[in-house]
Design a protein around this motif. Structure first.
Motif, PDB file in Angstrom:
ATOM      1  N   ARG B  25       0.838  -1.183   0.000  1.00 19.53           N
ATOM      2  CA  ARG B  25       0.000   0.000   0.000  1.00 19.53           C
ATOM      3  C   ARG B  25       0.887   1.253   0.000  1.00 19.53           C
ATOM      4  O   ARG B  25       1.873   1.309   0.722  1.00 19.53           O
ATOM      5  CB  ARG B  25      -0.880  -0.029   1.261  1.00 19.53           C
ATOM      6  CG  ARG B  25      -1.900   1.071   1.332  1.00 19.53           C
ATOM      7  CD  ARG B  25      -3.136   0.672   0.578  1.00 19.53           C
ATOM      8  NE  ARG B  25      -4.100   1.774   0.602  1.00 19.53           N
ATOM      9  CZ  ARG B  25      -5.256   1.733  -0.024  1.00 19.53           C
ATOM     10  NH1 ARG B  25      -5.594   0.661  -0.710  1.00 19.53           N
ATOM     11  NH2 ARG B  25      -6.084   2.744   0.024  1.00 19.53           N
ATOM     12  N   ILE B 258       3.656   1.053   3.299  1.00 24.28           N
ATOM     13  CA  ILE B 258       3.441   0.237   4.505  1.00 24.28           C
ATOM     14  C   ILE B 258       4.030  -1.154   4.283  1.00 24.28           C
ATOM     15  O   ILE B 258       3.607  -1.856   3.374  1.00 24.28           O
ATOM     16  CB  ILE B 258       1.932   0.115   4.799  1.00 24.28           C
ATOM     17  CG1 ILE B 258       1.289   1.501   4.833  1.00 24.28           C
ATOM     18  CG2 ILE B 258       1.698  -0.625   6.099  1.00 24.28           C
ATOM     19  CD1 ILE B 258      -0.226   1.443   4.868  1.00 24.28           C
ATOM     20  N   TRP B 260       4.809  -5.054   4.242  1.00 25.53           N
ATOM     21  CA  TRP B 260       3.961  -6.247   4.383  1.00 25.53           C
ATOM     22  C   TRP B 260       4.317  -6.999   5.654  1.00 25.53           C
ATOM     23  O   TRP B 260       3.445  -7.466   6.375  1.00 25.53           O
ATOM     24  CB  TRP B 260       4.180  -7.208   3.220  1.00 25.53           C
ATOM     25  CG  TRP B 260       3.457  -6.902   1.940  1.00 25.53           C
ATOM     26  CD1 TRP B 260       4.029  -6.793   0.704  1.00 25.53           C
ATOM     27  CD2 TRP B 260       2.044  -6.749   1.732  1.00 25.53           C
ATOM     28  NE1 TRP B 260       3.073  -6.565  -0.243  1.00 25.53           N
ATOM     29  CE2 TRP B 260       1.846  -6.535   0.349  1.00 25.53           C
ATOM     30  CE3 TRP B 260       0.936  -6.763   2.583  1.00 25.53           C
ATOM     31  CZ2 TRP B 260       0.581  -6.345  -0.196  1.00 25.53           C
ATOM     32  CZ3 TRP B 260      -0.331  -6.572   2.029  1.00 25.53           C
ATOM     33  CH2 TRP B 260      -0.490  -6.363   0.669  1.00 25.53           C
ATOM     34  N   THR B 311      -2.191   5.584   6.482  1.00 26.96           N
ATOM     35  CA  THR B 311      -1.561   4.283   6.733  1.00 26.96           C
ATOM     36  C   THR B 311      -2.384   3.367   7.630  1.00 26.96           C
ATOM     37  O   THR B 311      -2.316   2.153   7.500  1.00 26.96           O
ATOM     38  CB  THR B 311      -0.186   4.454   7.415  1.00 26.96           C
ATOM     39  OG1 THR B 311      -0.380   5.108   8.672  1.00 26.96           O
ATOM     40  CG2 THR B 311       0.761   5.247   6.543  1.00 26.96           C
ATOM     41  N   GLY B 312      -3.104   3.951   8.589  1.00 23.57           N
ATOM     42  CA  GLY B 312      -3.803   3.101   9.550  1.00 23.57           C
ATOM     43  C   GLY B 312      -2.896   2.575  10.639  1.00 23.57           C
ATOM     44  O   GLY B 312      -3.285   1.712  11.424  1.00 23.57           O
TER      45      GLY B 312
END
Lengths: 232, 632
Positions: B25, B258, B260, B311-312
């Motif tokens: 992402r 981001i 993995w 990003t979360g």
């Protein structure tokens, strides 16, 4: 008067792990979903305590390398929300390769909505090069189904023992290749529960041995992709 | 065309394949052919380490902002994947588009640590680029180094076409502007490729902060060190470090890629300040990133909110060499809490000063999650702390841990160094006394149950002299002394609540030898790499014997190089790099160290004449009154 259990709200999704994302570990995948849920702004519920974590649960962990099409996952929410809204928001935020098959919502006192799957359906695509023809595979599959047993070695912490997993194989069939370049596919429905668990690789290895017995020459079934189609 | 970095058929044969699948992402993909300039940003270590590096994210942003350039990430695969790639002749390529390293226009490699040097050679070779600059011609990428180790580039001089010294944001832009402006026949002239490349390097050398090693020949000094000297006027006698004056106008990545897999630092980061002028005399970062520059509070809060949204991530870390020194730190933390608490984001700081103010901050920060508290008194005795200019007294440490235990912490981590200049066994034993007192304070302050769970982690690293510091003239302590002091510590710190880890020799000695090395180390590094040295910073891969042999092959000795004291009047191999801090200042600080004299922070006490006023107008940009507890 007895106290009423609180009403809980859940989004129940089924997601896929396709393409190269099948190489994510369960932990990597869970982290990616976690972040997507946060980005999507879903009102996810958190646990109490010093290390609050989002209340997201999975039916079953997938091994690294296994693809999936519809893995159940439950996301607990702090308030109810329409399923299509959740679906749209989440689908937009999931990383490429992690797909969203469907979303439904439930509210009620129950804490768990996705556990208790007893069987898993798999499709194993073989590598086209060197794979035996569909007919030979069908013959091998028939032999396995006719055989009374499928003995495999299982290692526990303390010992290795041989067990019969044949009762755990519910369906087994061969499917024609998708295209001329692709290899044949083998579909299987296997028990998932601890005592009867069958691994797709065990079925494949048995087939390899049987085909060797049938044809008299070395046969290797090179697996291209294992896809878990769903859980029941 | 977009290709995977590794073919799918390899992925089930290597450990943690997710780190090679790409497609994360927020990655930026600009297909081949769409932009003129392709830049590979390489971190010469594993994906998990490289994806944690803020500097790489910043440069990714700098390059990808441009419409004429694309930045792509390249990391060193783990050893199992390297073996497989070599077996199957798979070239090292980028995560974004699978472009082999050799096909980029510019290959930027950050040098964060001496023990990644062999990894650089492995990446170049695996990427199909000749490891030596002299063997590259017109069609090869420009191989550019940067990061703290570029401040003594000499041990790596043969492998890089050029180094960018100092802050890279503007310098990389300048380099790309130059490459974009060059006519094709100059940049990629087929016929007279060598000449074109030489001309290209000359043009690069005109950019401020760029050091082109091939523009300098090595002369042996009276002390037997190889000193680089410009071959003609194109190349400046000294290359002056780049300084970004205003962090507010400097780009910051608000939508970072981001990872993995779980990276070493798997979290959002905002850089609140750059530089530190507390003046610890062993600390290279405290010298080469001067002066202290801060980002505005409002900018930081907006950046934090945006990163979290993009990003979360549920963790935000404040980046600075010295977070509690940020002038509005308390306000910043409150504002971040206000904006992010409802999003369940915890805010953390990697570094704390040893004072109750900092512990108070940490308490505020860790309302959500209370992990361990890390403090760095650096030395056990007051005498040693005076020598290194660590402005901390024993009482500060005791007050800090008392406050921490009261606030509920049960685990503290204490960082020390040993083998410092003028250190005696008694100074090291003083570490044990401090730790003993910390434990006693725990017993006194904590509840019975809390004391039962008390854990004091004591980490002791060997002092390694670094270039551009006041201690650059002093050799590393000899292994026998370090070993004796290590055993002394282990014999004294036997309480079960105390866990002691002391760095053991091998790789520290190599790091010291490389940190103050000259060009004679280039062939040593190449020999070690050819003999299989790789991932030297990883204990499972480090092989001291291999390095011993590599030094021996070139009639050098790794231990002698590490322990070497350099006369103060000697020319230094890294004099070619002007960090902004003058030799006079460093020598004055060395003298102060030997007298145990304190040098205060210029932000509060006035200019110490370190030399930075020549590079930065109105220096220091940040001034304050100092904190309670600071020594005047």
């Amino acid at each position: 008067m007895s106290e009423q259990p609180p009403i809980r709200h859940f989004a129940i999704i089924r997601f896929g792990k396709t393409g190269r994302t099948r190489f994510l570990s369960h932990l990597d995948l869970a982290r990616a979903v976690d972040r997507a849920v946060r980005r999507a702004g879903l009102p996810v519920k958190y646990s109490e305590g010093f290390n609050p974590s989002a209340q997201i649960g999975y039916a079953s962990a997938l091994p690294v390398g296994t693809a999936a099409e519809a893995e159940p996952c439950q996301i607990e929410l702090t308030r109810p929300m329409p399923a299509d809204e959740i679906h749209r928001a989440l689908a937009a935020e999931l990383p490429e390769g992690i797909t969203l098959a469907d979303t439904r919502v439930v509210s009620g006192p129950r804490r768990k909505h996705i556990s208790g799957s007893e069987i898993a359906e798999y499709e194993i695509e073989l590598d086209a090069s060197g794979a035996p023809c569909v007919e030979a595979l069908r013959q091998g599959v028939q032999e396995l189904l006719d055989a009374g047993e499928l003995m495999v070695l299982r290692e526990t912490k303390s010992q290795t023992r041989e067990i019969d997993v044949r009762p755990g194989i519910q369906e087994l069939s061969v499917v024609e290749p998708r295209s001329e370049e692709a290899g044949p596919r083998i579909r299987m429905t296997l028990a998932l529960q601890q005592d009867k668990l069958v691994k797709p690789s065990e079925v494949i290895e048995w087939l390899e041995r049987r085909l060797f017995g049938l044809t008299g020459r070395d046969v290797r079934l090179d697996v291209r992709v294992v896809t878990r189609l769903g859980l029941r | 065309m977009i290709l995977p970095m590794l073919p799918e058929s390899t992925l089930n044969r290597i450990e943690t394949p997710a780190r090679y699948i790409g497609g994360e992402r927020n990655q930026v993909v600009k297909p081949r052919g769409e932009v003129d300039l392709r830049v590979a940003l390489c971190y010469p270590d594993s994906y998990e380490v490289g994806m944690s590096h803020a500097g790489l994210r910043v440069l990714y942003e700098v390059v990808n902002r441009r419409s004429d350039a694309a930045a792509e990430r390249v990391f060193l695969p783990w050893v199992d994947a390297i073996a497989l790639m070599r077996d199957e002749a798979i070239a090292l390529s980028s995560h974004e588009t699978g472009t082999p390293l050799a096909q980029f226009d510019l290959v930027g490699i950050t040098l964060q640590h001496e023990l990644t040097f062999t990894n650089v050679l492995e990446m170049l070779d695996l990427g199909g680029i000749p490891v030596r600059s002299a063997d590259r011609h017109g069609s090869h990428p420009l191989v550019v180094g940067g990061g703290p180790c570029a401040f003594n580039p000499e041990p790596m001089a043969d492998f890089f076409d050029l180094f960018v010294i100092g802050d890279g944001e503007e310098a990389l832009d300048d380099l790309l502007d130059l490459l974009a402006s060059l006519p094709d026949e100059l940049a990629r002239r087929e016929g007279r490729a060598d000449e074109a490349r030489r001309e290209l390097l000359r043009r690069c050398a005109e950019i401020e902060g760029v050091y082109v090693p091939s523009g300098y020949r090595a002369r042996e000094s009276a002390e037997g060190m190889l000193i680089p000297e410009a071959i003609d006027e194109t190349f400046p006698p000294r290359v002056t470090r780049r300084v970004v004056n205003d962090l507010n106008t400097a780009p910051w990545p608000c939508a970072p890629v981001i990872p993995w897999t779980e990276a070493v630092h798997d979290r959002a980061e905002i850089e609140i300040a750059r530089g530190c002028t507390r003046g610890c005399r062993f600390c290279q970062a405290g010298m080469i990133y001067r002066p202290v520059r801060e980002r505005d509070l409002d900018t930081l809060v907006e950046q934090a909110v945006e990163i979290i949204r993009n990003t979360g991530w549920d963790e935000l870390s404040l980046l600075s060499l010295n977070c509690p020194d940020y002038t509005q730190i308390a306000d910043l933390i409150d504002r971040l809490h206000e904006r992010l608490a409802s999003e369940r984001v915890s805010v953390g700081m990697p570094s704390l000063r040893v004072d109750t103010f900092s512990v108070g901050l940490a308490d505020r920060l860790q309302r959500v999650r209370k992990s361990g508290l890390t403090l760095a008194p650096e030395a056990g005795s007051q005498r040693m702390r005076d020598i290194v200019n660590k402005d901390v007294e024993a009482e500060d440490l005791f007050a800090s841990v008392r406050a921490a235990f009261r606030a509920g912490w049960q685990r503290v981590k204490l960082y020390f160094m040993m083998g410092l200049p003028r250190e005696t066994d008694e100074d090291v034993l003083a570490i044990a006394d401090l730790v003993g007192e910390v434990r006693r304070i725990g017993r006194e302050t904590m509840t019975k149950g809390g004391y039962g769970r008390l854990g004091i982690n004591v980490s002791v690293n060997a002092f390694i002299p670094k270039a551009h510091t006041p201690f650059q003239w002093i050799g590393m302590a000899d292994p026998e002394t370090l070993q004796r002091r290590r055993e002394l510590l282990f014999s004294r710190l036997t309480d079960r609540r105390v866990s002691l880890s002391v760095s053991s020799g091998g790789s520290s000695v190599l790091e010291a030898a490389l940190a103050r090395g000259d060009r004679s180390l280039c062939p040593v590094i190449e020999s070690a790499w050819r003999a299989g040295a790789i991932y030297d910073g990883w204990t499972e891969c480090f092989d001291g014997e291999r390095w011993h042999a590599a030094f021996g092959e070139h009639d050098l000795d790794v231990e002698a190089a590490a322990r070497r004291s350099i006369p103060r009047e000697a020319e230094l191999p890294w004099d070619v790099i002007d960090s902004g801090v003058t030799r006079e200042f460093l020598l004055r600080e060395l003298d102060c160290a030997l007298e145990g004299a304190h040098t205060p922070d210029c932000r509060a006490e006035g200019c110490n004449v370190c030399g930075m006023t020549a590079l930065v107008a109105d220096c220091p940009p940040v001034r304050w009154q100092g904190r309670e507890g600071d020594r005047q």
